[in-house]
Design a protein around this motif. Structure first.
Motif, PDB file in Angstrom:
ATOM      1  N   ARG A  98      30.427 -19.664   3.649  1.00  0.00           N
ATOM      2  CA  ARG A  98      30.790 -19.983   5.037  1.00  0.00           C
ATOM      3  C   ARG A  98      31.192 -21.435   5.242  1.00  0.00           C
ATOM      4  O   ARG A  98      31.912 -21.752   6.184  1.00  0.00           O
ATOM      5  N   THR A  99      30.692 -22.329   4.384  1.00  0.00           N
ATOM      6  CA  THR A  99      30.943 -23.758   4.588  1.00  0.00           C
ATOM      7  C   THR A  99      31.913 -24.352   3.579  1.00  0.00           C
ATOM      8  O   THR A  99      32.316 -25.503   3.732  1.00  0.00           O
ATOM      9  N   ASP A 100      32.255 -23.617   2.548  1.00  0.00           N
ATOM     10  CA  ASP A 100      33.089 -24.132   1.455  1.00  0.00           C
ATOM     11  C   ASP A 100      32.421 -25.303   0.733  1.00  0.00           C
ATOM     12  O   ASP A 100      33.102 -26.182   0.195  1.00  0.00           O
ATOM     13  N   ALA A 101      31.088 -25.337   0.732  1.00  0.00           N
ATOM     14  CA  ALA A 101      30.351 -26.386   0.015  1.00  0.00           C
ATOM     15  C   ALA A 101      30.534 -26.190  -1.492  1.00  0.00           C
ATOM     16  O   ALA A 101      30.834 -25.092  -1.960  1.00  0.00           O
ATOM     17  N   PHE A 102      30.353 -27.278  -2.235  1.00  0.00           N
ATOM     18  CA  PHE A 102      30.389 -27.193  -3.688  1.00  0.00           C
ATOM     19  C   PHE A 102      29.142 -26.465  -4.178  1.00  0.00           C
ATOM     20  O   PHE A 102      28.091 -26.509  -3.546  1.00  0.00           O
ATOM     21  N   GLU A 103      29.268 -25.807  -5.325  1.00  0.00           N
ATOM     22  CA  GLU A 103      28.111 -25.152  -5.949  1.00  0.00           C
ATOM     23  C   GLU A 103      26.988 -26.164  -6.139  1.00  0.00           C
ATOM     24  O   GLU A 103      27.253 -27.317  -6.500  1.00  0.00           O
ATOM     25  N   PRO A 104      25.750 -25.754  -5.948  1.00  0.00           N
ATOM     26  CA  PRO A 104      24.661 -26.718  -6.142  1.00  0.00           C
ATOM     27  C   PRO A 104      24.478 -27.083  -7.608  1.00  0.00           C
ATOM     28  O   PRO A 104      24.574 -26.220  -8.480  1.00  0.00           O
ATOM     29  N   VAL A 105      24.250 -28.358  -7.844  1.00  0.00           N
ATOM     30  CA  VAL A 105      23.877 -28.823  -9.168  1.00  0.00           C
ATOM     31  C   VAL A 105      22.348 -28.751  -9.231  1.00  0.00           C
ATOM     32  O   VAL A 105      21.672 -28.932  -8.212  1.00  0.00           O
ATOM     33  N   THR A 106      21.821 -28.455 -10.405  1.00  0.00           N
ATOM     34  CA  THR A 106      20.377 -28.333 -10.558  1.00  0.00           C
ATOM     35  C   THR A 106      19.831 -29.524 -11.331  1.00  0.00           C
ATOM     36  O   THR A 106      20.350 -29.866 -12.395  1.00  0.00           O
ATOM     37  N   PHE A 107      18.798 -30.136 -10.772  1.00  0.00           N
ATOM     38  CA  PHE A 107      18.096 -31.216 -11.446  1.00  0.00           C
ATOM     39  C   PHE A 107      16.671 -30.759 -11.726  1.00  0.00           C
ATOM     40  O   PHE A 107      16.087 -30.012 -10.938  1.00  0.00           O
ATOM     41  N   GLY A 108      16.124 -31.217 -12.829  1.00  0.00           N
ATOM     42  CA  GLY A 108      14.735 -30.918 -13.134  1.00  0.00           C
ATOM     43  C   GLY A 108      13.827 -31.482 -12.053  1.00  0.00           C
ATOM     44  O   GLY A 108      14.212 -32.375 -11.298  1.00  0.00           O
ATOM     45  N   GLY A 109      12.638 -30.968 -11.998  1.00  0.00           N
ATOM     46  CA  GLY A 109      11.693 -31.399 -10.982  1.00  0.00           C
ATOM     47  C   GLY A 109      10.523 -32.163 -11.571  1.00  0.00           C
ATOM     48  O   GLY A 109      10.520 -32.525 -12.746  1.00  0.00           O
ATOM     49  N   ARG A 110       9.544 -32.401 -10.742  1.00  0.00           N
ATOM     50  CA  ARG A 110       8.313 -33.066 -11.162  1.00  0.00           C
ATOM     51  C   ARG A 110       7.154 -32.229 -10.663  1.00  0.00           C
ATOM     52  O   ARG A 110       7.111 -31.842  -9.493  1.00  0.00           O
ATOM     53  N   LEU A 111       6.217 -31.964 -11.538  1.00  0.00           N
ATOM     54  CA  LEU A 111       5.013 -31.245 -11.146  1.00  0.00           C
ATOM     55  C   LEU A 111       3.824 -32.135 -11.467  1.00  0.00           C
ATOM     56  O   LEU A 111       3.474 -32.346 -12.626  1.00  0.00           O
ATOM     57  N   ASP A 112       3.264 -32.683 -10.419  1.00  0.00           N
ATOM     58  CA  ASP A 112       2.159 -33.634 -10.520  1.00  0.00           C
ATOM     59  C   ASP A 112       0.924 -32.975  -9.922  1.00  0.00           C
ATOM     60  O   ASP A 112       0.905 -32.672  -8.723  1.00  0.00           O
ATOM     61  N   PRO A 113      -0.118 -32.744 -10.731  1.00  0.00           N
ATOM     62  CA  PRO A 113      -1.322 -32.097 -10.202  1.00  0.00           C
ATOM     63  C   PRO A 113      -1.913 -32.811  -8.985  1.00  0.00           C
ATOM     64  O   PRO A 113      -2.456 -32.184  -8.090  1.00  0.00           O
ATOM     65  N   ALA A 114      -1.763 -34.131  -8.922  1.00  0.00           N
ATOM     66  CA  ALA A 114      -2.313 -34.895  -7.795  1.00  0.00           C
ATOM     67  C   ALA A 114      -1.569 -34.606  -6.502  1.00  0.00           C
ATOM     68  O   ALA A 114      -2.104 -34.798  -5.418  1.00  0.00           O
ATOM     69  N   ARG A 115      -0.317 -34.135  -6.591  1.00  0.00           N
ATOM     70  CA  ARG A 115       0.480 -33.846  -5.402  1.00  0.00           C
ATOM     71  C   ARG A 115       0.641 -32.354  -5.160  1.00  0.00           C
ATOM     72  O   ARG A 115       1.351 -31.966  -4.230  1.00  0.00           O
ATOM     73  N   ALA A 116       0.069 -31.537  -6.001  1.00  0.00           N
ATOM     74  CA  ALA A 116       0.250 -30.092  -5.895  1.00  0.00           C
ATOM     75  C   ALA A 116      -0.298 -29.587  -4.564  1.00  0.00           C
ATOM     76  O   ALA A 116      -1.472 -29.747  -4.259  1.00  0.00           O
ATOM     77  N   ALA A 117       0.583 -29.005  -3.771  1.00  0.00           N
ATOM     78  CA  ALA A 117       0.218 -28.488  -2.452  1.00  0.00           C
ATOM     79  C   ALA A 117       0.301 -26.968  -2.494  1.00  0.00           C
ATOM     80  O   ALA A 117       1.359 -26.410  -2.737  1.00  0.00           O
TER      81      ALA A 117
END
Length: 179
Positions: free
Chosen positions: A110-129
C-alpha cells in the motif's frame, strides 16, 4: 522541517539503539533528522523520507510500528520509506533475514516502501521483559548482542546517498553511536 523522520518500535532497547545509530549517521551525512518512538511519531507530511524500524518477536512487528504504517498509508505512499527489522539472535547470519510478516507485506504494497532489511538483535537477560524473553535469554546460544554495526552504518550511508547527502565521516566507523 527536517529531511528525514526516523521512527522505531522497540521493546528492550535494541531497536531504539539501531534507530539512534541510523539517525546519527544521517546527521553526519548532512541531513536533518527527527527521531521518535512509533507511538509518539508525528505525521510524515513535510518530510523528504521516512525510516521505520521494529523489533520482531515471534515473526511479528511491534504494534506501534504497524499502527503508524496503517495510520499514514496515504502520506507514506508519496515518500521514499525505508524499513528495518531487528531481532534474530544467535550465531546464524542475520543478513539472511527473516520472512517479512504478512501484516507488514500488505502495508508495503500500500505504501510502496522498500523491503525491510533485517539486523541482528540483542538479548540481554538484565533487560528481558516478559516470560518468553526471560526464557530465551537463558539460552547461551541466543544471549548476547548480534547487531552488525558495520552493516547498519552501511545501510544508513546508502539512504543518505539516495537522498543526495554527503558521505558520513569516518570517525563513526569505530563502533556504534552512543548518545
Amino acid at each position: 522541517m527536517p529531511d528525514v523522520l526516523v521512527i522505531y518500535a522497540s521493546k528492550m532497547g535494541s531497536t531504539q539503539e539501531i534507530a539512534e545509530a541510523i539517525t546519527a549517521h544521517l546527521c553526519v551525512a548532512g541531513l536533518s533528522v527527527d527521531l521518535y518512538p512509533a507511538e509518539d511519531a508525528p505525521d510524515p507530511i513535510g518530510y523528504r523520507a521516512v525510516v521505520l524500524g521494529s523489533a520482531v518477536y515471534l515473526r511479528r512487528w511491534r504494534r506501534p510500528a504497524l499502527r503508524y504504517l496503517r495510520r499514514h498509508t496515504t502520506t507514506l505512499r508519496g515518500l521514499p520509506v525505508w524499513l528495518f527489522q531487528s531481532g534474530p539472535c544467535g550465531e546464524h547470519d542475520a543478513s539472511e533475514g527473516i520472512p517479512t510478516p504478512r501484516a507488514v507485506r500488505r502495508l508495503i504494497d500500500r505504501t510502496d516502501a522498500f523491503e525491510p532489511v533485517t539486523f541482528g538483535g540483542r538479548l540481554d537477560p538484565a533487560r528481558a521483559a516478559g516470560a518468553l524473553a526471560r526464557w530465551l535469554s537463558s539460552s547461551k546460544e541466543l544471549r548476547g548482542d548480534f547487531r552488525d554495526w558495520v552493516a547498519i552504518r552501511g545501510w544508513a550511508r546508502g539512504i543518505a546517498g539516495q537522498l543526495g547527502a554527503g558521505e558520513p565521516h569516518l570517525a563513526h566507523e569505530a563502533g556504534p553511536w552512543r548518545p
